[in-house]
Motif scaffolding. Structure first.
Motif, PDB file in Angstrom:
ATOM      1  N   ASP A 289       0.799  -1.228   0.000  1.00 46.81           N
ATOM      2  CA  ASP A 289       0.000   0.000   0.000  1.00 46.81           C
ATOM      3  C   ASP A 289       0.830   1.277   0.000  1.00 46.81           C
ATOM      4  OD1 ASP A 289      -2.364  -1.505   0.110  1.00 46.81           O
ATOM      5  OD2 ASP A 289      -2.251  -1.640   2.295  1.00 46.81           O
ATOM      6  N   ASP A 290       2.151   1.170  -0.040  1.00 46.22           N
ATOM      7  CA  ASP A 290       2.994   2.363   0.074  1.00 46.22           C
ATOM      8  C   ASP A 290       4.025   2.426  -1.048  1.00 46.22           C
ATOM      9  OD1 ASP A 290       2.121   3.625   2.705  1.00 46.22           O
ATOM     10  OD2 ASP A 290       2.593   1.594   3.365  1.00 46.22           O
ATOM     11  N   PHE A 291       4.276   3.657  -1.492  1.00 46.18           N
ATOM     12  CA  PHE A 291       5.248   3.924  -2.542  1.00 46.18           C
ATOM     13  C   PHE A 291       6.094   5.124  -2.131  1.00 46.18           C
ATOM     14  CE2 PHE A 291       1.440   2.075  -4.238  1.00 46.18           C
ATOM     15  CZ  PHE A 291       1.847   1.178  -5.205  1.00 46.18           C
ATOM     16  N   ILE A 292       7.266   5.250  -2.723  1.00 49.53           N
ATOM     17  CA  ILE A 292       8.045   6.465  -2.546  1.00 49.53           C
ATOM     18  C   ILE A 292       8.316   7.059  -3.923  1.00 49.53           C
ATOM     19  CG2 ILE A 292       9.131   5.916  -0.340  1.00 49.53           C
ATOM     20  CD1 ILE A 292      11.642   5.101  -1.941  1.00 49.53           C
ATOM     21  N   LEU A 293       8.215   8.367  -3.993  1.00 51.93           N
ATOM     22  CA  LEU A 293       8.486   9.110  -5.216  1.00 51.93           C
ATOM     23  C   LEU A 293       9.702   9.982  -4.953  1.00 51.93           C
ATOM     24  CD1 LEU A 293       7.403   9.637  -8.073  1.00 51.93           C
ATOM     25  CD2 LEU A 293       5.916  11.407  -7.114  1.00 51.93           C
ATOM     26  N   ALA A 298      13.899  16.000  -2.901  1.00 48.31           N
ATOM     27  CA  ALA A 298      13.237  15.374  -1.764  1.00 48.31           C
ATOM     28  C   ALA A 298      12.725  13.989  -2.140  1.00 48.31           C
ATOM     29  CB  ALA A 298      12.070  16.234  -1.269  1.00 48.31           C
ATOM     30  N   VAL A 299      12.360  13.214  -1.105  1.00 47.44           N
ATOM     31  CA  VAL A 299      11.699  11.913  -1.262  1.00 47.44           C
ATOM     32  C   VAL A 299      10.379  11.986  -0.514  1.00 47.44           C
ATOM     33  CG1 VAL A 299      11.864   9.420  -0.891  1.00 47.44           C
ATOM     34  CG2 VAL A 299      13.942  10.744  -1.343  1.00 47.44           C
ATOM     35  N   VAL A 300       9.281  11.602  -1.163  1.00 50.46           N
ATOM     36  CA  VAL A 300       7.968  11.638  -0.513  1.00 50.46           C
ATOM     37  C   VAL A 300       7.369  10.242  -0.514  1.00 50.46           C
ATOM     38  CG1 VAL A 300       7.570  14.036  -1.177  1.00 50.46           C
ATOM     39  CG2 VAL A 300       6.716  12.203  -2.634  1.00 50.46           C
ATOM     40  N   LYS A 301       6.571   9.960   0.509  1.00 58.69           N
ATOM     41  CA  LYS A 301       5.879   8.674   0.601  1.00 58.69           C
ATOM     42  C   LYS A 301       4.428   8.855   0.196  1.00 58.69           C
ATOM     43  CE  LYS A 301       4.878   6.562   4.570  1.00 58.69           C
ATOM     44  NZ  LYS A 301       5.019   5.751   5.810  1.00 58.69           N
ATOM     45  N   LEU A 302       3.943   7.963  -0.665  1.00 59.25           N
ATOM     46  CA  LEU A 302       2.566   7.999  -1.143  1.00 59.25           C
ATOM     47  C   LEU A 302       1.826   6.760  -0.674  1.00 59.25           C
ATOM     48  CD1 LEU A 302       3.179   8.967  -4.902  1.00 59.25           C
ATOM     49  CD2 LEU A 302       2.865  10.521  -2.970  1.00 59.25           C
ATOM     50  N   ASN A 303       0.521   6.916  -0.414  1.00 60.35           N
ATOM     51  CA  ASN A 303      -0.303   5.752  -0.123  1.00 60.35           C
ATOM     52  C   ASN A 303      -0.877   5.202  -1.427  1.00 60.35           C
ATOM     53  OD1 ASN A 303      -2.454   7.455  -0.815  1.00 60.35           O
ATOM     54  ND2 ASN A 303      -2.978   7.894   1.318  1.00 60.35           N
ATOM     55  N   LYS A 304      -1.718   4.182  -1.332  1.00 61.27           N
ATOM     56  CA  LYS A 304      -2.246   3.534  -2.537  1.00 61.27           C
ATOM     57  C   LYS A 304      -3.165   4.438  -3.341  1.00 61.27           C
ATOM     58  CE  LYS A 304      -6.006   1.298   0.023  1.00 61.27           C
ATOM     59  NZ  LYS A 304      -6.608  -0.012   0.399  1.00 61.27           N
ATOM     60  N   ASN A 305      -3.606   5.548  -2.736  1.00 59.74           N
ATOM     61  CA  ASN A 305      -4.440   6.515  -3.453  1.00 59.74           C
ATOM     62  C   ASN A 305      -3.610   7.616  -4.104  1.00 59.74           C
ATOM     63  OD1 ASN A 305      -6.881   5.213  -2.600  1.00 59.74           O
ATOM     64  ND2 ASN A 305      -6.660   6.216  -0.593  1.00 59.74           N
ATOM     65  N   GLY A 306      -2.299   7.516  -3.997  1.00 62.99           N
ATOM     66  CA  GLY A 306      -1.427   8.526  -4.582  1.00 62.99           C
ATOM     67  C   GLY A 306      -1.311   9.787  -3.757  1.00 62.99           C
ATOM     68  N   GLU A 307      -1.752   9.729  -2.483  1.00 64.10           N
ATOM     69  CA  GLU A 307      -1.706  10.896  -1.607  1.00 64.10           C
ATOM     70  C   GLU A 307      -0.519  10.811  -0.657  1.00 64.10           C
ATOM     71  OE1 GLU A 307      -6.606  11.191  -1.220  1.00 64.10           O
ATOM     72  OE2 GLU A 307      -5.384  10.169   0.303  1.00 64.10           O
ATOM     73  N   LEU A 356       9.468   9.348   7.591  1.00 70.22           N
ATOM     74  CA  LEU A 356      10.410   9.594   6.512  1.00 70.22           C
ATOM     75  C   LEU A 356      11.317  10.784   6.812  1.00 70.22           C
ATOM     76  CD1 LEU A 356      10.788   8.076   3.828  1.00 70.22           C
ATOM     77  CD2 LEU A 356       9.521   9.897   2.703  1.00 70.22           C
ATOM     78  N   ASN A 357      10.762  11.820   7.442  1.00 67.07           N
ATOM     79  CA  ASN A 357      11.561  13.024   7.688  1.00 67.07           C
ATOM     80  C   ASN A 357      12.625  12.829   8.755  1.00 67.07           C
ATOM     81  OD1 ASN A 357       9.796  12.888   9.877  1.00 67.07           O
ATOM     82  ND2 ASN A 357       9.589  15.103  10.032  1.00 67.07           N
ATOM     83  N   ARG A 358      12.600  11.690   9.442  1.00 68.97           N
ATOM     84  CA  ARG A 358      13.602  11.425  10.479  1.00 68.97           C
ATOM     85  C   ARG A 358      14.696  10.457  10.025  1.00 68.97           C
ATOM     86  NH1 ARG A 358      12.020  13.672  15.165  1.00 68.97           N
ATOM     87  NH2 ARG A 358       9.810  14.176  15.432  1.00 68.97           N
ATOM     88  N   LEU A 359      14.604   9.989   8.792  1.00 68.55           N
ATOM     89  CA  LEU A 359      15.619   9.066   8.301  1.00 68.55           C
ATOM     90  C   LEU A 359      16.936   9.797   8.044  1.00 68.55           C
ATOM     91  CD1 LEU A 359      13.758   6.780   5.721  1.00 68.55           C
ATOM     92  CD2 LEU A 359      14.251   6.341   8.126  1.00 68.55           C
ATOM     93  N   THR A 360      18.021   9.109   8.317  1.00 67.87           N
ATOM     94  CA  THR A 360      19.352   9.636   8.025  1.00 67.87           C
ATOM     95  C   THR A 360      20.109   8.605   7.187  1.00 67.87           C
ATOM     96  OG1 THR A 360      20.224   8.709  10.098  1.00 67.87           O
ATOM     97  CG2 THR A 360      19.475  11.008  10.140  1.00 67.87           C
ATOM     98  N   PRO A 361      21.041   9.040   6.345  1.00 65.47           N
ATOM     99  CA  PRO A 361      21.773   8.082   5.504  1.00 65.47           C
ATOM    100  C   PRO A 361      22.625   7.135   6.331  1.00 65.47           C
ATOM    101  CG  PRO A 361      22.693  10.303   5.291  1.00 65.47           C
ATOM    102  CD  PRO A 361      21.429  10.432   6.069  1.00 65.47           C
ATOM    103  N   VAL A 362      22.632   5.872   5.928  1.00 67.15           N
ATOM    104  CA  VAL A 362      23.475   4.878   6.602  1.00 67.15           C
ATOM    105  C   VAL A 362      24.863   4.823   5.973  1.00 67.15           C
ATOM    106  CG1 VAL A 362      21.513   3.474   7.339  1.00 67.15           C
ATOM    107  CG2 VAL A 362      22.598   3.009   5.122  1.00 67.15           C
ATOM    108  N   GLN A 363      24.999   5.433   4.788  1.00 62.88           N
ATOM    109  CA  GLN A 363      26.294   5.442   4.114  1.00 62.88           C
ATOM    110  C   GLN A 363      26.344   6.628   3.149  1.00 62.88           C
ATOM    111  OE1 GLN A 363      27.179   1.762   2.111  1.00 62.88           O
ATOM    112  NE2 GLN A 363      29.366   2.153   2.043  1.00 62.88           N
ATOM    113  N   ILE A 364      27.506   7.269   3.092  1.00 61.18           N
ATOM    114  CA  ILE A 364      27.730   8.389   2.183  1.00 61.18           C
ATOM    115  C   ILE A 364      29.017   8.125   1.411  1.00 61.18           C
ATOM    116  CG2 ILE A 364      28.210  10.856   1.994  1.00 61.18           C
ATOM    117  CD1 ILE A 364      26.547  11.303   4.486  1.00 61.18           C
ATOM    118  N   ILE A 365      28.949   8.266   0.092  1.00 65.01           N
ATOM    119  CA  ILE A 365      30.111   8.047  -0.767  1.00 65.01           C
ATOM    120  C   ILE A 365      30.320   9.307  -1.595  1.00 65.01           C
ATOM    121  CG2 ILE A 365      31.102   6.654  -2.634  1.00 65.01           C
ATOM    122  CD1 ILE A 365      29.293   4.351  -1.664  1.00 65.01           C
ATOM    123  N   LYS A 366      31.552   9.800  -1.610  1.00 67.34           N
ATOM    124  CA  LYS A 366      31.867  11.011  -2.362  1.00 67.34           C
ATOM    125  C   LYS A 366      32.708  10.677  -3.583  1.00 67.34           C
ATOM    126  CE  LYS A 366      31.661  14.090   1.651  1.00 67.34           C
ATOM    127  NZ  LYS A 366      32.390  15.106   2.459  1.00 67.34           N
TER     128      LYS A 366
END
Length: 403
Positions: A289-293, A298-307, A356-366
């Protein structure tokens, strides 16, 4: 590369990239790499228990076996190879080169790699051109209970289905199954540039320079723009009145001081999404029921209704410009020009328990001049970047989960 970087990046001792380089040179001591080309795309595949990689360049397509990764051989002479996909069930290699969509017999590719004079008639590989003036394509294994080929041409998404011989069951050709229209700009004079097509069982989402559009297998030929803001009164009011330059100012002013900075950035991103000033680069399904765009900012999370269920908590604002994205074994890999950020998107272990807004990267590559070149964005992540110590040389790096 066309131009060597003026300031070579320094690979820190003990970094992931530094350790990979050290291991590579240890395993391939004495090997000479003589390929002189710019890499645009890559695809990995397994054929008869052996792993291979194909790289599309400005001069043609090169192939190497993982048994001898330095043994590159040019297998096809083509210009401007921008995208490739391998479908082992059909036994085909799909190639988009100079806006021409073609397919080649995969066993012929393998025969050409080992000994073209011995195994190929006329010492050449012959392909079939599907269509000209194509800008993007995607092969789907399970759309509407069948295998389909998607491609964009002149502002439309064409869906083609394979035809098989009734007796031998061998693949014969592709025929048009359905077509969908993309939203146009400037009174129809310009068509949006397609970044990705995410295909699901009964629908697909096109990420383009003019936003994300949802299409259904049996209806919505014109598509539905995502995300849907039917659950968001401030946005609906903004669309209705068109009065305020910043449609969410009153909501932002009432927010607490503690989270004001995060909410302020989320407000700006939301405004950019509504006004179509941020570009989607990919879409992934993370549960039933969940998607990310993924957008460039930014990254946003959508439900099955696209909201977006809660725009304050279901938006991850990025601190860099994201060019492309890949989902590899539940890790979201975001690629910028000089930076890669990796997030843990294990649904049951992380996403359910964290906003989603509290996630932090587990790895960073430059790195320098980073670019995602793998055509498959699910569980196959390959990037190209400038060599950190040798001017004018590129590195091709694959991502795999740590054991």
């Amino acid at each position: 590369e066309r131009q060597a970087p003026t300031n070579l990046p320094v690979t820190p001792e003990g970094s992931v990239l530094g350790m990979a380089l050290k291991q590579f040179y240890q395993d391939n001591a004495g090997s000479k790499i003589t390929v002189n080309a710019d890499v645009y795309c890559a695809v990995q595949f397994t054929y008869e228990s052996k792993r291979f990689i194909l790289c599309g360049t400005n001069y043609g397509i090169y192939i190497a076996s993982f048994d001898y990764i330095c043994g590159w051989k040019r297998i096809l002479n083509m210009t401007k190879v921008s995208r490739m996909e391998v479908n082992t069930k059909l036994g085909l290699l799909f190639v988009l080169a100079d806006r021409r969509l073609c397919h080649f017999n995969l066993p012929s590719i393998i025969c050409g790699y080992y000994d073209s004079q011995k195994y190929l008639d006329g010492n050449q590989i012959v392909g079939v051109m599907i269509r000209e003036k194509v800008t993007f394509f995607k092969m789907a294994e399970d759309f509407s209970n069948s295998r389909h080929l998607f491609y964009e041409r002149k502002g439309k998404i064409f869906v083609m289905t394979p035809e098989f011989d009734r007796i031998t069951k061998a693949f014969k050709f592709f025929k048009v199954y359905k077509e969908y229209k993309l939203p146009s700009t400037n009174n129809g004079l310009l068509t949006p540039e397609v970044q990705d097509i995410a295909v699901f069982k009964r629908s697909f989402i096109v990420s383009s320079s003019k936003g994300a559009v949802l299409y259904n297998e049996s209806f919505n030929d014109m598509g539905i723009v995502l995300p849907s803001f039917l659950n968001d009164k401030p946005v609906l009011s903004y669309h209705h009145h068109h009065l305020s330059h910043h449609p969410f100012k009153t909501t932002m002013e009432s927010s607490s001081k503690k989270d004001s900075s995060k909410q302020k950035m989320a407000e700006y991103v939301k405004t950019d999404i509504v006004t179509n000033k941020t570009k989607p680069v990919g879409c992934f399904q993370i549960s039933n029921d969940d998607f990310i765009l993924v957008y460039d900012e930014a990254v946003v999370k959508l439900n099955k209704n696209g909201e977006i269920p809660d725009w304050k908590e279901d938006i991850l604002v990025l601190d860099f410009y994201c060019l492309s994205a890949s989902m590899n074994n539940e890790f979201l890999i975001l690629v910028g020009e000089n930076l890669i950020q990796i997030y843990d998107f294990n649904y049951m272990g992380n996403i359910v328990n964290n906003k989603l807004n509290r996630l932090t990267p587990v790895q960073i590559i430059k790195g320098k001049k980073l670019e995602l070149i793998s055509s498959q964005k699910q569980d196959d992540t390959v990037v190209v970047l400038s060599h950190p110590t040798i001017p004018g040389r590129q590195l091709i790096v694959g991502f795999y989960p740590a054991e």
